[in-house]
Design an enzyme around this catalytic site. Structure first.
Site, short mmCIF file in Angstrom:
data_model
loop_
_atom_site.label_atom_id
_atom_site.label_comp_id
_atom_site.label_asym_id
_atom_site.label_seq_id
_atom_site.Cartn_x
_atom_site.Cartn_y
_atom_site.Cartn_z
CB THR A 48 146.84 32.90 35.02
OG1 THR A 48 146.73 33.40 36.00
CG2 THR A 48 145.72 31.97 34.68
CB CYS A 49 151.31 35.05 33.05
SG CYS A 49 149.44 36.29 33.47
NE ARG A 51 144.11 35.18 40.17
CZ ARG A 51 143.98 36.12 40.61
NH1 ARG A 51 144.14 35.07 42.18
NH2 ARG A 51 144.17 37.05 40.78
CB SER A 107 141.99 40.36 37.14
OG SER A 107 141.15 39.26 36.78
CD GLN A 114 144.29 37.25 28.33
OE1 GLN A 114 145.03 38.30 29.15
NE2 GLN A 114 145.15 36.15 28.36
N GLY A 187 159.52 47.48 15.23
CA GLY A 187 159.92 46.59 16.19
C GLY A 187 158.50 45.48 16.14
N GLY A 192 154.84 45.14 20.70
CA GLY A 192 154.29 45.27 19.08
C GLY A 192 153.47 44.70 18.51
#
Lengths: 427, 274
Positions: A48-49, A51, A107, A114, A187, A192
């Site tokens: 994942t981002c 790990r 986490s 997630q 934005g 956003g």
């Protein structure tokens, strides 16, 4: 239990190092292919981002965590990543780590559910690639159950812990039915887009996006099945929106107090929520002085985030209790894999000896005594084996570690030569 | 019969305090441990209260409206009963402590001082008057509950505006729901007040043939009734909403209380029975 795991994560390495070892879906599949050939009989890869983690049952008893790290470096070469950037786990510790991970307590954002879905997807990939055997499948089931229990039995995932989600939570404290409301996102950057997704997930009635670069707004609008409005003209329609969320990178104010005042007049002072998550701010903060205008900037939303994170931290011991329960159940099951066949082998071994000796000597007894001989010798064997059987079963019940179980079982087998006996029989 | 009434009279404040305790615990802790049991507890308390009111009516041969402390016990009942109905209809269970505490106050005062009046005026034995009083009290309970929700609305409104995300923010339902609860309570209160006024208009000429329309009680009651009528119509058909409506509800409640106190205790009115 011969399972090893290595993990590079937010605790052990900065983002640039974690990024360098991040694996996309195709890379995971290709690495599984190689791992099956070189390292593991079965295993799991999670990326994942925050790990990248490898779990596996080694093919070779001599394999250690350094070999696994080197294996990763061979695939994803980065000389900056050092062995100390990895956490390593062996045996039950690896399972405990996986259970903590899927429960969200390992986490970066505690309780982030997630990760539960990401781990489940990784399990599925392992199964698709025939990288999951009996043991791994059992670990998957136990881990999934642990994650589910943590989410449903505790408040580890309750409350918003990101600014954009906190904004949505705040909106829900003002309006009863978000499905009847209209929202404008100013934005179309990352914040956003995230806020737009959250609003869509919560069932916002109408979602409109505006951005200086229309292409970006249109792209998000297509993805979220929403509308766009020109950045040059959105102010004229400000009164149509119940929720306005601004997240641009503009240097100066986009909406002044007068803009808000005028739109409030046009909407007969119906409540309007202004969420300004831009830095520097997009909306004049003095707009909060207008009646029925609920203005919140990133600082006020961060108060909610901090509160929720604190509440989640309080829930960690409850999650750890669930993890302990599930680990004990899993280890009992694992120990039973060793213990049950040993009990059977022991009983078979003694029965063989008994049957042989009775066979040799039964002619010394009268025909009516031969039946009694059979019954008496069986009773003797049962009495001899009663205590060892009880002790072996206790190994399961007492939650003995898999290593201790393996030693006890091995000693017992060696004493009676059950392994040798089996091997001889096989020959 | 009298000993049963005495026992229930002691039990009622205890039960209301227990019910309040359970509701307050859930509110304070934010847990849902007693989500269903607290409602059952409130139901049992209300059921016992009904038994108590009926027992008094049968035992003393008149509706329990012959002194202020009998009125207080009916008020305690009707406030919690209004809340119970509202909770059943809306399934919003977090606001109980704010309403039940009012019942506790009325019931404790009533239980401490209530006694059977030695002489009961014949006029107070009228069942029509009993119906009128019950209607009026439930009506007043409705506007009391409306004012409580109005007050909660204003508190939450202020907290959100000032970025105070504490217990009130975390536990109360959202602003629109509080506004709706305040509005519906006011509507129920208004309907029952209208019912009480109609019964009163029927009963008044029979009991007091020489009554005057300038009587302070009549002026006060009609003023409160008109005030709520204007508020409800403006909210239903006009553009009134949010803070304006709840402020109106709170103001209406304060005026109703002041008017009742003035006409019943300070001025000279046909309505002064005690």
């Amino acid at each position: 239990m011969n399972i090893l795991a290595v993990s590079i994560n937010h605790r052990t390495a900065p983002v640039e190092l974690r990024e360098s070892l991040h694996l996309n879906n195709d890379e995971i599949k290709s690495l599984i292919h190689l791992a099956k050939e070189e390292l593991f009989s079965e295993g799991l890869i999670i990326s994942t981002c925050n790990r990248t983690e490898l779990y596996g049952i080694p093919k070779n008893d001599k394999l250690d965590v350094l070999d696994i790290q080197n294996f990763i470096f061979k695939y994803k070469d980065n000389s900056d990543v050092k062995p100390e950037n990895f956490q390593t786990f062996a045996s039950a510790e690896a399972i405990i780590h996986l259970f903590k991970l899927i429960s969200g307590i390992d986490s970066l954002l505690i309780g982030d559910n997630q990760i539960y879905h990401q781990v489940k997807e990784s399990f599925q990939t392992s199964e698709e690639m025939q990288f999951a055997g009996v043991l791994m499948k059992r670990i998957f089931d136990a881990a999934t159950k642990t994650g589910k229990r943590a989410i449903s039995e505790t408040e580890i995932s309750e409350g918003a812990v990101t600014v954009s989600y906190a904004a949505v939570q705040l909106v829900e404290k003002i309006f009863s039915s978000i499905s009847k409301k209209t929202a404008l996102i100013i934005g179309a950057g990352e914040s956003g887009e995230l806020a737009a997704k959250h609003l869509k997930d919560r069932g916002i009635g109408r979602l409109v996006i505006t951005n200086r670069t229309p292409d970006r707004a249109e792209k998000i609008a297509r993805e979220l099945d929403s509308e766009t409005i020109s950045f040059n003209s959105f102010k004229e329609k400000l009164h149509e929106f119940d929720i306005i969320l601004s997240a641009t990178s503009a240097d100066s104010l986009i909406l002044t107090k007068d803009d808000i005042k005028n739109s409030m007049k046009r909407r007969n002072n119906t409540s309007m929520v202004l969420m300004d998550i831009a830095v520097p701010r997009d909306i004049d903060p003095s707009a909060k002085d207008i009646d029925y205008v609920f203005y919140h900037d990133i600082d006020s939303l961060n108060i909610i985030v901090e509160q929720n994170l604190s509440k989640r931290k309080i829930e960690i011991p409850r999650v750890e209790k669930i993890i302990n329960e599930e680990i004990n159940t899993f280890i009992s099951w694992y120990n039973s894999l060793e213990v049950a066949p040993t009990i059977k082998d022991l009983r078979d071994y003694f029965e063989t000896i008994r049957a042989e000796e009775v066979g040799k000597n039964k002619n010394r007894f009268s025909s009516e005594d031969q039946e009694k001989l059979d019954i008496i010798t069986k009773r003797i064997i049962n009495k001899i084996l009663h205590q060892p059987t009880v002790e072996l079963k206790k190994i399961n019940e007492l939650g003995t570690s898999p290593e201790e179980t393996a030693v006890k079982v091995s000693v017992l087998r060696d004493i009676f030569g059950i392994n040798n006996n089996n091997k001889e029989n096989n020959h | 019969m009298n000993s049963t009434i005495t026992i229930i009279n002691i039990l009622l404040p205890v039960l209301y305090v227990c019910t309040f305790g359970i509701y307050a615990y859930d509110f304070w802790k934010g847990e849902k441990k007693f989500t269903n049991s607290k409602r059952v507890f409130l139901f049992i308390t209300l059921l016992l209260h009904v038994v108590y009111l009926l027992s008094r009516t049968v035992s003393f041969n008149h509706p329990p409206i012959t002194n202020v402390f009998e009125i207080f016990t009916i008020l305690a009942f009707s406030i919690s009963f209004s809340y119970f109905i509202l909770e059943l209809v809306t399934d919003i269970r977090g606001t109980g402590p704010f309403i039940i505490i009012i019942s506790i106050i009325f019931q404790i005062i009533s239980s401490l001082f209530i006694k059977e009046s030695p002489v009961v005026k014949d006029i107070l034995r009228s069942n029509l008057l009993g119906l009128h009083v019950f209607g009026a009290l439930i009506g007043y309970s409705g506007i009391t509950v409306s004012a409580v929700y109005g007050f909660l609305y204003l508190t939450l409104y202020k907290d959100i505006k000032l970025n105070k995300f504490g217990l009130i923010f975390n536990r109360l339902p959202n602003l629109e729901v509080l506004e709706t609860l305040s509005y519906y309570s006011a509507v129920i209160g208004f309907i029952l007040l209208t019912f009480a006024i109609i019964i009163g208009i029927i009963w008044l000429p029979r009991a007091f043939p020489k009554y005057s329309f300038a009587d302070p009680k009549l002026i006060g009651t009609f003023s409160v009734w008109i005030l709520y009528g204007i508020g409800i119509l403006s909210k239903t058909f006009g553009k009134w909403r949010g803070k304006k409506v709840v402020l109106f509800s709170i103001a209406g409640f304060v005026i109703a209380i002041l008017s009742t106190m003035f006409t019943n205790f300070l001025s000279s009115s046909f309505h002064s029975f005690y």
